[in-house]
Design a protein around this motif. Structure first.
Motif, PDB file in Angstrom:
ATOM      1  N   UNK A 209      -5.476 -13.654   1.471  1.00 26.18           N
ATOM      2  CA  UNK A 209      -4.855 -14.280   0.304  1.00 26.18           C
ATOM      3  C   UNK A 209      -3.464 -14.788   0.675  1.00 26.18           C
ATOM      4  N   UNK A 210      -3.113 -15.933   0.163  1.00 30.13           N
ATOM      5  CA  UNK A 210      -1.799 -16.504   0.441  1.00 30.13           C
ATOM      6  C   UNK A 210      -0.773 -16.115  -0.612  1.00 30.13           C
ATOM      7  N   UNK A 211      -1.222 -15.524  -1.703  1.00 33.09           N
ATOM      8  CA  UNK A 211      -0.303 -15.107  -2.756  1.00 33.09           C
ATOM      9  C   UNK A 211      -0.484 -13.622  -3.034  1.00 33.09           C
ATOM     10  N   UNK A 212       0.415 -13.062  -3.811  1.00 32.22           N
ATOM     11  CA  UNK A 212       0.369 -11.645  -4.141  1.00 32.22           C
ATOM     12  C   UNK A 212      -0.877 -11.322  -4.954  1.00 32.22           C
ATOM     13  N   UNK A 213      -1.526 -10.205  -4.615  1.00 30.15           N
ATOM     14  CA  UNK A 213      -2.697  -9.743  -5.363  1.00 30.15           C
ATOM     15  C   UNK A 213      -2.412  -8.326  -5.845  1.00 30.15           C
ATOM     16  N   UNK A 214      -2.388  -8.125  -7.132  1.00 27.49           N
ATOM     17  CA  UNK A 214      -2.166  -6.795  -7.701  1.00 27.49           C
ATOM     18  C   UNK A 214      -3.479  -6.240  -8.237  1.00 27.49           C
ATOM     19  N   UNK A 215      -3.530  -4.931  -8.411  1.00 28.07           N
ATOM     20  CA  UNK A 215      -4.659  -4.299  -9.072  1.00 28.07           C
ATOM     21  C   UNK A 215      -5.830  -3.910  -8.197  1.00 28.07           C
ATOM     22  N   UNK A 216      -5.800  -4.330  -6.916  1.00 28.71           N
ATOM     23  CA  UNK A 216      -6.944  -4.035  -6.044  1.00 28.71           C
ATOM     24  C   UNK A 216      -7.144  -2.528  -5.870  1.00 28.71           C
ATOM     25  N   UNK A 217      -6.055  -1.814  -5.606  1.00 29.44           N
ATOM     26  CA  UNK A 217      -6.153  -0.372  -5.436  1.00 29.44           C
ATOM     27  C   UNK A 217      -6.592   0.332  -6.707  1.00 29.44           C
ATOM     28  N   UNK A 218      -6.116  -0.144  -7.866  1.00 30.98           N
ATOM     29  CA  UNK A 218      -6.502   0.444  -9.152  1.00 30.98           C
ATOM     30  C   UNK A 218      -7.999   0.267  -9.392  1.00 30.98           C
ATOM     31  N   UNK A 219      -8.494  -0.928  -9.115  1.00 31.79           N
ATOM     32  CA  UNK A 219      -9.921  -1.209  -9.256  1.00 31.79           C
ATOM     33  C   UNK A 219     -10.737  -0.351  -8.280  1.00 31.79           C
ATOM     34  N   UNK A 220     -10.265  -0.245  -7.041  1.00 35.92           N
ATOM     35  CA  UNK A 220     -10.987   0.521  -6.024  1.00 35.92           C
ATOM     36  C   UNK A 220     -11.103   1.985  -6.407  1.00 35.92           C
ATOM     37  N   UNK A 221     -10.000   2.577  -6.861  1.00 37.16           N
ATOM     38  CA  UNK A 221     -10.021   3.988  -7.252  1.00 37.16           C
ATOM     39  C   UNK A 221     -10.996   4.220  -8.401  1.00 37.16           C
ATOM     40  N   UNK A 222     -11.020   3.299  -9.368  1.00 37.22           N
ATOM     41  CA  UNK A 222     -11.919   3.447 -10.514  1.00 37.22           C
ATOM     42  C   UNK A 222     -13.381   3.373 -10.090  1.00 37.22           C
ATOM     43  N   UNK A 223     -13.716   2.400  -9.244  1.00 36.58           N
ATOM     44  CA  UNK A 223     -15.100   2.245  -8.792  1.00 36.58           C
ATOM     45  C   UNK A 223     -15.524   3.450  -7.954  1.00 36.58           C
ATOM     46  N   UNK A 224     -14.637   3.892  -7.055  1.00 31.37           N
ATOM     47  CA  UNK A 224     -14.970   5.041  -6.205  1.00 31.37           C
ATOM     48  C   UNK A 224     -15.208   6.279  -7.057  1.00 31.37           C
ATOM     49  N   UNK A 225     -14.327   6.533  -8.021  1.00 31.65           N
ATOM     50  CA  UNK A 225     -14.479   7.707  -8.876  1.00 31.65           C
ATOM     51  C   UNK A 225     -15.805   7.662  -9.620  1.00 31.65           C
ATOM     52  N   UNK A 226     -16.105   6.521 -10.228  1.00 31.68           N
ATOM     53  CA  UNK A 226     -17.345   6.427 -11.000  1.00 31.68           C
ATOM     54  C   UNK A 226     -18.571   6.633 -10.122  1.00 31.68           C
ATOM     55  N   UNK A 227     -18.602   5.990  -8.986  1.00 39.21           N
ATOM     56  CA  UNK A 227     -19.759   6.127  -8.102  1.00 39.21           C
ATOM     57  C   UNK A 227     -19.872   7.539  -7.534  1.00 39.21           C
ATOM     58  N   UNK A 228     -18.737   8.196  -7.280  1.00 38.09           N
ATOM     59  CA  UNK A 228     -18.810   9.568  -6.770  1.00 38.09           C
ATOM     60  C   UNK A 228     -19.342  10.510  -7.853  1.00 38.09           C
ATOM     61  N   UNK A 229     -18.925  10.303  -9.104  1.00 39.72           N
ATOM     62  CA  UNK A 229     -19.462  11.119 -10.191  1.00 39.72           C
ATOM     63  C   UNK A 229     -20.974  10.937 -10.304  1.00 39.72           C
ATOM     64  N   UNK A 230     -21.429   9.765  -9.957  1.00 42.89           N
ATOM     65  CA  UNK A 230     -22.855   9.431 -10.035  1.00 42.89           C
ATOM     66  C   UNK A 230     -23.651  10.018  -8.871  1.00 42.89           C
ATOM     67  N   UNK A 231     -23.098   9.933  -7.651  1.00 44.85           N
ATOM     68  CA  UNK A 231     -23.883  10.266  -6.461  1.00 44.85           C
ATOM     69  C   UNK A 231     -23.518  11.604  -5.820  1.00 44.85           C
ATOM     70  N   UNK A 232     -22.252  11.989  -5.876  1.00 42.90           N
ATOM     71  CA  UNK A 232     -21.804  13.194  -5.190  1.00 42.90           C
ATOM     72  C   UNK A 232     -21.773  13.060  -3.681  1.00 42.90           C
ATOM     73  N   UNK A 233     -21.997  11.844  -3.186  1.00 50.15           N
ATOM     74  CA  UNK A 233     -22.042  11.585  -1.744  1.00 50.15           C
ATOM     75  C   UNK A 233     -20.910  10.640  -1.365  1.00 50.15           C
ATOM     76  N   UNK A 234     -20.031  11.047  -0.442  1.00 51.13           N
ATOM     77  CA  UNK A 234     -18.943  10.148  -0.069  1.00 51.13           C
ATOM     78  C   UNK A 234     -19.456   8.961   0.741  1.00 51.13           C
ATOM     79  N   UNK A 235     -20.514   9.159   1.522  1.00 56.61           N
ATOM     80  CA  UNK A 235     -21.060   8.055   2.305  1.00 56.61           C
ATOM     81  C   UNK A 235     -21.624   6.970   1.392  1.00 56.61           C
TER      82      UNK A 235
END
Length: 289
Positions: A209-235
């Motif tokens: 990206x050539x410009x500032x991108x905010x929110x990527x880490x916030x989105x990533x943490x949310x998706x990871x948390x939800x999927x981990x609650x679903x699967x229980x598998x870090x892989x």
């Protein structure tokens, strides 16, 4: 069951809760959102209006939920950007209160402090609150590479150093560590996930990206948390999370502004199918330690 998400909020664009709540909802989670700040836009624009909402409001809102008798329905707490250190203490109190009513609930701490190239961008007393009061309570933590180094004091310039830092972070409390962005090499960027026994790395093409991108880490943490609650598998969680995040970033890049001085906003809504059925598939590889 619900996820209590305590982090910043912007009226325009995507950062903090605006980057986390919709992905969680799209993945089927009920979300209770508490905002630590209320800004017109994220700070990457250089100017904004709004204010820090204060620690007392966080405490009052959690007390209100307690009075409704619903805290036993909370399966996870997600915290992110803090407006001030006092908010961190209120979050710690909230986590302890929720675990009293919902003992199996999971606390995911996104230790938002800074990034390579920008350094620390939070108030000076916030890193110590995160390190000393929130990380020890966390079941999952999602630092970027800069934050991993800041929390542990370890250089992560090599995989060996990153593994050492991850293990040090486990010793501070969290049983799951996700490094949301690691070491850009040869046009690629990686994420690492560890459960204290196994560490996995997953690599995707780097989108420049050539410009500032905010929110990527916030989105990533949310998706990871939800999927981990679903699967229980870090892989499995790492693979699904990386695919979704890359898909949203790729869609956002296609719509990025021509003026590189204008911050780019994530296309979370128009690319929402990436949360459910990602376009790309990436494979996690176990690191030999």
């Amino acid at each position: 069951m619900a996820v209590l998400s305590i982090q910043s909020h912007v009226v325009y664009g995507y950062a903090g809760n605006t980057a986390a709540v919709f992905p969680l909802q799209r993945l089927g989670r009920e979300v209770w959102a508490i905002n630590t700040v209320e800004f017109s836009n994220h700070t990457g624009y250089g100017a904004w209006k709004g204010k820090i909402l204060g620690a007392q409001l966080i405490s009052d809102l959690v007390t209100g939920l307690e009075e409704r008798g619903v805290l036993n329905r909370c399966e996870a707490v997600l915290s992110g950007y803090l407006g001030d250190a006092a908010a961190g203490r209120s979050i710690a109190d909230a986590v302890l209160k929720i675990k009293k009513y919902s003992p199996n609930s999971v606390y995911c701490c996104d230790p938002v402090m800074g990034d390579h190239g920008r350094g620390f961008y939070v108030k000076p007393d916030i890193p110590s609150i995160i390190s000393n009061e929130l990380i020890p309570l966390a079941d999952i933590t999602c630092p970027n590479q800069f934050e991993l180094e800041a929390l542990t004091g370890h250089d992560t310039g090599t995989i060996t150093g990153a593994v050492r830092a991850i293990n040090a972070l486990h010793e501070m409390g969290p049983s799951i560590v996700l490094v949301t962005s690691y070491k850009k090499v040869n046009g690629e960027i990686s994420m690492l996930a560890s459960n204290g026994m196994n560490i996995y790395i997953i690599t995707t093409p780097e989108i420049l990206f050539e410009s500032i991108v905010a929110g990527t880490g916030d989105m990533t943490a949310a998706v990871f948390l939800s999927r981990y609650l679903e699967t229980g598998s870090i892989e499995e969680t790492l693979e699904m999370c990386a695919a979704s995040v890359y898909g949203v970033l790729e869609a956002s890049f296609r719509s990025s502004p021509a003026d590189k001085n204008t911050p780019m906003e994530l296309k979370i809504i128009s690319a929402q199918n990436e949360f459910i059925t990602p376009t790309n598939i990436f494979k996690a590889v176990k690191i030999k330690t």
